[in-house]
Design a protein around this motif. Sequence first.
Motif, PDB file in Angstrom:
ATOM      1  N   ILE A  98       7.949  -9.756  -0.062  1.00 27.94           N
ATOM      2  CA  ILE A  98       7.961  -8.943  -1.117  1.00 27.94           C
ATOM      3  C   ILE A  98       8.953  -8.139  -1.403  1.00 27.94           C
ATOM      4  N   GLU A  99       8.866  -8.229  -2.826  1.00 26.02           N
ATOM      5  CA  GLU A  99      10.685  -6.348  -3.465  1.00 26.02           C
ATOM      6  C   GLU A  99       9.418  -5.485  -3.788  1.00 26.02           C
ATOM      7  N   HIS A 100      10.586  -4.390  -3.664  1.00 25.05           N
ATOM      8  CA  HIS A 100       9.688  -3.454  -4.755  1.00 25.05           C
ATOM      9  C   HIS A 100      10.580  -2.400  -4.644  1.00 25.05           C
ATOM     10  N   ASP A 101      10.385  -1.151  -5.973  1.00 25.45           N
ATOM     11  CA  ASP A 101      11.756  -0.629  -6.222  1.00 25.45           C
ATOM     12  C   ASP A 101      11.657   0.622  -5.868  1.00 25.45           C
ATOM     13  N   GLY A 102      10.497   1.258  -4.702  1.00 28.16           N
ATOM     14  CA  GLY A 102      10.662   2.195  -4.211  1.00 28.16           C
ATOM     15  C   GLY A 102       9.936   3.257  -4.795  1.00 28.16           C
ATOM     16  N   HIS A 103       9.162   3.438  -5.499  1.00 30.32           N
ATOM     17  CA  HIS A 103       8.721   4.234  -6.884  1.00 30.32           C
ATOM     18  C   HIS A 103       6.620   3.519  -6.604  1.00 30.32           C
ATOM     19  N   GLY A 104       6.698   3.002  -5.289  1.00 30.34           N
ATOM     20  CA  GLY A 104       4.767   2.472  -5.178  1.00 30.34           C
ATOM     21  C   GLY A 104       4.764   1.548  -6.254  1.00 30.34           C
ATOM     22  N   ARG A 105       5.865   0.233  -7.001  1.00 29.05           N
ATOM     23  CA  ARG A 105       5.819  -0.925  -7.306  1.00 29.05           C
ATOM     24  C   ARG A 105       5.864  -1.204  -6.740  1.00 29.05           C
ATOM     25  N   VAL A 127      -8.745 -15.401   0.732  1.00 27.01           N
ATOM     26  CA  VAL A 127      -7.248 -15.697   1.580  1.00 27.01           C
ATOM     27  C   VAL A 127      -6.424 -15.036  -0.031  1.00 27.01           C
ATOM     28  N   SER A 128      -6.966 -15.122  -0.987  1.00 31.35           N
ATOM     29  CA  SER A 128      -6.686 -14.311  -1.922  1.00 31.35           C
ATOM     30  C   SER A 128      -6.968 -12.586  -1.584  1.00 31.35           C
ATOM     31  N   ALA A 129      -8.031 -12.407  -0.744  1.00 33.22           N
ATOM     32  CA  ALA A 129      -7.931 -11.313  -0.713  1.00 33.22           C
ATOM     33  C   ALA A 129      -7.155 -10.516   0.808  1.00 33.22           C
ATOM     34  N   LEU A 130      -6.920 -11.534   1.252  1.00 36.05           N
ATOM     35  CA  LEU A 130      -5.482 -10.750   2.523  1.00 36.05           C
ATOM     36  C   LEU A 130      -4.388 -10.900   1.760  1.00 36.05           C
ATOM     37  N   ILE A 131      -3.937 -11.486   0.697  1.00 33.88           N
ATOM     38  CA  ILE A 131      -2.198 -11.411   0.017  1.00 33.88           C
ATOM     39  C   ILE A 131      -2.345  -9.449  -0.592  1.00 33.88           C
ATOM     40  N   LEU A 132      -3.548  -9.556  -1.605  1.00 39.79           N
ATOM     41  CA  LEU A 132      -3.516  -8.808  -1.981  1.00 39.79           C
ATOM     42  C   LEU A 132      -3.698  -6.872  -1.272  1.00 39.79           C
ATOM     43  N   ASP A 133      -4.566  -7.278  -0.182  1.00 39.04           N
ATOM     44  CA  ASP A 133      -4.761  -6.449   0.939  1.00 39.04           C
ATOM     45  C   ASP A 133      -3.429  -5.305   0.893  1.00 39.04           C
ATOM     46  N   GLN A 134      -2.400  -6.903   1.187  1.00 42.40           N
ATOM     47  CA  GLN A 134      -0.854  -6.543   2.405  1.00 42.40           C
ATOM     48  C   GLN A 134      -0.043  -5.672   0.462  1.00 42.40           C
ATOM     49  N   LEU A 135      -0.513  -6.604  -0.620  1.00 43.73           N
ATOM     50  CA  LEU A 135       0.734  -6.253  -1.240  1.00 43.73           C
ATOM     51  C   LEU A 135      -0.006  -4.605  -1.789  1.00 43.73           C
ATOM     52  N   LEU A 136      -0.756  -4.405  -2.348  1.00 43.30           N
ATOM     53  CA  LEU A 136      -2.240  -2.955  -2.530  1.00 43.30           C
ATOM     54  C   LEU A 136      -1.534  -2.335  -1.265  1.00 43.30           C
ATOM     55  N   GLY A 137      -1.126  -2.655   0.267  1.00 40.54           N
ATOM     56  CA  GLY A 137      -0.257  -1.479   1.141  1.00 40.54           C
ATOM     57  C   GLY A 137       0.838  -1.349   1.231  1.00 40.54           C
ATOM     58  N   GLN A 138       1.630  -2.117   1.104  1.00 38.51           N
ATOM     59  CA  GLN A 138       3.049  -2.206   1.044  1.00 38.51           C
ATOM     60  C   GLN A 138       3.274  -1.262  -0.632  1.00 38.51           C
ATOM     61  N   ALA A 139       2.493  -1.578  -1.726  1.00 35.90           N
ATOM     62  CA  ALA A 139       2.598  -0.560  -2.989  1.00 35.90           C
ATOM     63  C   ALA A 139       2.592   0.473  -2.144  1.00 35.90           C
ATOM     64  N   ALA A 140       2.066   1.310  -1.597  1.00 31.76           N
ATOM     65  CA  ALA A 140       1.481   2.117  -1.185  1.00 31.76           C
ATOM     66  C   ALA A 140       2.648   2.858  -0.267  1.00 31.76           C
ATOM     67  N   GLY A 141       2.925   1.888   0.568  1.00 38.31           N
ATOM     68  CA  GLY A 141       4.491   2.059   1.125  1.00 38.31           C
ATOM     69  C   GLY A 141       5.649   2.488   0.681  1.00 38.31           C
ATOM     70  N   SER A 142       5.534   1.621  -0.486  1.00 34.56           N
ATOM     71  CA  SER A 142       6.626   1.869  -1.172  1.00 34.56           C
ATOM     72  C   SER A 142       6.797   3.139  -1.555  1.00 34.56           C
ATOM     73  N   GLY A 143       5.750   3.217  -2.612  1.00 32.45           N
ATOM     74  CA  GLY A 143       5.700   5.098  -3.072  1.00 32.45           C
ATOM     75  C   GLY A 143       5.781   5.952  -1.998  1.00 32.45           C
ATOM     76  N   GLY A 144       5.696   6.024  -0.546  1.00 33.82           N
ATOM     77  CA  GLY A 144       6.358   6.893   0.110  1.00 33.82           C
ATOM     78  C   GLY A 144       4.823   7.524   0.992  1.00 33.82           C
ATOM     79  N   ARG A 145       3.690   6.845   0.464  1.00 30.53           N
ATOM     80  CA  ARG A 145       2.874   6.935   0.401  1.00 30.53           C
ATOM     81  C   ARG A 145       1.377   5.920   1.714  1.00 30.53           C
ATOM     82  N   PRO A 146       2.258   5.965   2.867  1.00 34.47           N
ATOM     83  CA  PRO A 146       2.055   4.215   3.838  1.00 34.47           C
ATOM     84  C   PRO A 146       0.482   4.483   4.331  1.00 34.47           C
TER      85      PRO A 146
END
Length: 219
Positions: A98-105, A127-146
Amino acid sequence: MNGYLPEDIPAAEVEREERLYAPFTHAVRELVDATIRTEADEAEVRAAQAEIEAITARLRRRQLDGSYGVRLRPDGNNRAWGNAVIGVRNPVAPPLRIEHDGHGRVWSDFRLGAAYEGPPTLVHGGVSALILDQLLGQAAGSGGRPGMTGTLTVRYRKPTPLGDLRGEAWIDRSEGVKTWARGHLIGPDGVTVEGEGVFILPRWARERLAAKPAPQYFE
């Protein structure tokens, strides 16, 4: 904080372990795919089973007591190597890089093969739901809101084919200890699945994050 273990080993040691375990785990992942699709005769299958059981017994001689957990590093780059989506040591994981821009994306290009099938030639909806759960959670963390998943809503727009896919997620908004994130999976013909979730910073983590860098995820 059971399962969240402080770790302060040198970065060089982390890199050495990744060089060791990543190809080993990939070999097991290939074994899973081969197991699903093999048409070897009965004698060959039984011989392979015996070899696999012997290897499993060797690996059981020394192992962790319980799951891998998450190793909390001082720089916030935690190791979730047992994770079912991104785990370096988990052959169940595709795995996603997973790549991130450091600002929540965040975004990831990945491939799902035979091990992730639901309907014939299509990705299992869970499996689709599993992957989306991870992506959404890491988006939150990437923006400093884990946070940990509070709610997850998934909308299936069209079938998701096995093969090469892309996932994207971003922070929608934040309020106090809650962060709302949205995202989708993309196949060759466009968006197949959309998701949105609420991620809540657990109580035990709030004080810790006030003094140390925020991790990218808690899963």
